[in-house]
Write an enzyme that holds these catalytic residues in place. Structure first.
Site, PDB file in Angstrom:
ATOM      1  N   LYS A  34     -17.543   6.828  16.589  1.00 46.73           N
ATOM      2  CA  LYS A  34     -16.852   6.007  17.657  1.00 46.73           C
ATOM      3  C   LYS A  34     -17.058   4.395  17.225  1.00 46.73           C
ATOM      4  CE  LYS A  34     -16.166   5.227  22.681  1.00 46.73           C
ATOM      5  NZ  LYS A  34     -16.518   5.838  23.991  1.00 46.73           N
ATOM      6  N   SER A  73     -13.013   6.128  26.688  1.00 46.22           N
ATOM      7  CA  SER A  73     -12.957   5.366  25.734  1.00 46.22           C
ATOM      8  C   SER A  73     -13.043   5.788  24.260  1.00 46.22           C
ATOM      9  CB  SER A  73     -14.000   4.236  25.994  1.00 46.22           C
ATOM     10  OG  SER A  73     -15.149   4.531  25.891  1.00 46.22           O
ATOM     11  N   SER A  88     -15.712   8.609  29.725  1.00 46.94           N
ATOM     12  CA  SER A  88     -15.212   8.038  28.396  1.00 46.94           C
ATOM     13  C   SER A  88     -15.073   9.203  27.462  1.00 46.94           C
ATOM     14  CB  SER A  88     -15.755   7.100  28.006  1.00 46.94           C
ATOM     15  OG  SER A  88     -15.521   5.754  28.882  1.00 46.94           O
TER      16      SER A  88
END
Length: 456
Positions: free
Chosen positions: A76, A151, A175
């Site tokens: 990420k 996210s 997320s």
């Protein structure tokens, strides 16, 4: 070999270990798939192709030395990767290249995994819709007009489309779980401290965690084994060694079912899919009971601690996007009395749920209150005609669980009539990560929803 990119990480690791597939072949399959699919979905935002191929060649030249030897992984764009651009989804850091790896990246490399690139995230992971000013929006592979969630939306899409077999994610208010639900993959929010986070800014903050994402529960379990473990630089790191439960199945377990986590609005399409989960567990021999929950203490506790952390972490930065700036401003208004009230609320809730998990092995509930929404919408503004006060409110089914200090998995549960994925959330007692994964795998094997691929 044409479907090499859709092999599970467990299968791929076995083939590489026995020299039936080379690490170079595995990496090239992922790079080819990224080249083919990523222009449509915008999931991988920084590619480290040359570094990955060099690492794969080095892996093929030595004996297998870890459980993920030669397996490609994506990180990420919130976690630092040495020598690979890391923007945190923010224009402030658009050209930032860290000089060292974050702990989770170190551990994946030590396990033999090969970093292939970075996945998209909203600015500083703010919100459950993956869009930012640096790279734009990530699109849902099951319907390109829809959100991938967030996210960790880039991670979920990269997995769903076969760009990588493993990806790391992070989760404060859903997320990691929300995009797993939106994209028909598996994600685990571990017990805080299971995967240590090293910080010199907010070392004691327990709402935000890092965790594994994959297409199968088996792969999530494999990855968790590589990234879990004690580190003395984290003040609440778990010393207990993580190991999967040796038993399989859920026969005899007591499963609590909550269709709305105590009165939250849930879109009828999501509700219809998640309502099929209790019958699956009953067929598997579990005792399922619908329960009435009171998680209302989680609302103020989550919002207060989250706001305080935003002011602490990002309050000194300029040129922040509107969501991050709003959170920082909320945090600047937090008082000592607010924190005291939030701590009391969270403590009450923790003790109530400790008693709850003395009775039940797991809780099952919706991950998200809605299915994937239009990608051009910044967030969900209403559910079932009920207007929501701000961009956070539609995520309550995830962030209320975050307050419990508990492990929670998102597992594919089915599809809406339009073909949009929906996940079910499996929540366990604090530190019962292995139990959650055992239950998740039983559900996954009984349903097979995760085998349905996007048409890309």
């Amino acid at each position: 070999m044409s479907e090499l990119h859709y092999l599970s990480a467990t299968e791929l690791a076995g083939l590489i270990r026995t020299r039936q597939v080379s690490a170079v072949e595995a990496v090239r399959a992922c790079l080819d798939r990224i080249d083919q699919v990523n222009p449509h979905v915008n999931a991988v935002v920084t590619l480290a192709a040359e570094q990955a191929l060099d690492a794969a060649k080095a892996a093929d030249a030595r004996e297998p030395d870890g459980p993920l030897h030669g397996v490609p992984v994506a990180h990420k764009d919130l976690v630092d990767t040495a020598g690979i651009r890391t923007t945190y989804g923010s224009p402030v850091y658009a050209d930032h290249v860290p000089d060292r790896d974050e702990l989770i990246v170190e551990r994946l490399r030590a396990a033999g995994a090969i970093s292939i690139g970075k996945t998209n995230t909203p600015e500083f992971g703010t919100g459950s819709h993956t869009v930012n000013e640096v790279f734009g929006a990530t699109r849902n592979p099951y319907d390109l007009s829809r959100s991938a969630g967030g996210s960790s939306g880039g991670a979920a899409v990269a997995l769903a489309t076969g760009m990588v077999p493993l990806a790391d994610g992070s989760d404060m208010g859903g997320s990691l779980r929300n995009p797993a639900s939106f994209c028909n993959v598996v994600g685990l929010r571990p017990t805080p401290g299971r995967v240590p986070v090293v910080s010199d800014v907010n070392a004691w903050y327990t709402l935000s965690v890092l965790g594994p994402m994959a297409r199968t529960v088996e792969d999530v379990t494999l990855m968790l084994g590589a990234i879990a473990g004690f580190d003395r630089r984290s003040p609440y790191a778990i010393k207990e060694f993580f190991a999967p439960e040796p038993e399989e199945g859920v026969r005899g377990m007591r499963v609590a079912w909550s269709p709305d986590l105590g009165g939250l609005p849930v879109d009828p399409r999501t509700a219809a899919v998640t309502a099929t989960a209790p019958a699956v567990f009953e067929r598997l021999g579990a005792r399922v009971e619908q329960v009435e929950l009171d998680l209302s203490d989680a609302e103020d506790a989550f919002r207060t601690y989250r706001a305080w952390n935003y002011a602490l972490s990002f309050g000194d930065l300029d040129r922040l996007g509107p969501n991050t700036a709003w959170n920082v401003e909320q945090g600047r208004r937090v008082t000592g009395a607010d924190l005291a009230r939030a701590e009391r609320a969270r403590s009450r809730l923790y003790q109530r749920m400790a008693a709850f998990f003395d009775v039940y092995d797991v809780l099952i509930a919706p991950v998200s209150q809605v299915p994937p929404f239009p990608v051009e919408h910044p967030y969900v503004g209403e559910i079932n005609g009920q207007e929501l006060p701000d961009y956070l409110a539609w995520m309550r089914s995830a962030y209320w669980i975050s307050v419990l200090h508990a492990p929670a998995a998102s597992v594919p549960a089915g599809f809406t009539p339009e073909g949009l994925p929906v996940g079910v959330q499996i929540v366990g007692a604090p530190f019962a990560d292995a139990r959650v994964l055992r239950v998740a795998r039983a559900f996954e094997q009984a349903t097979g929803h995760g085998l349905r691929r996007p048409l890309l």
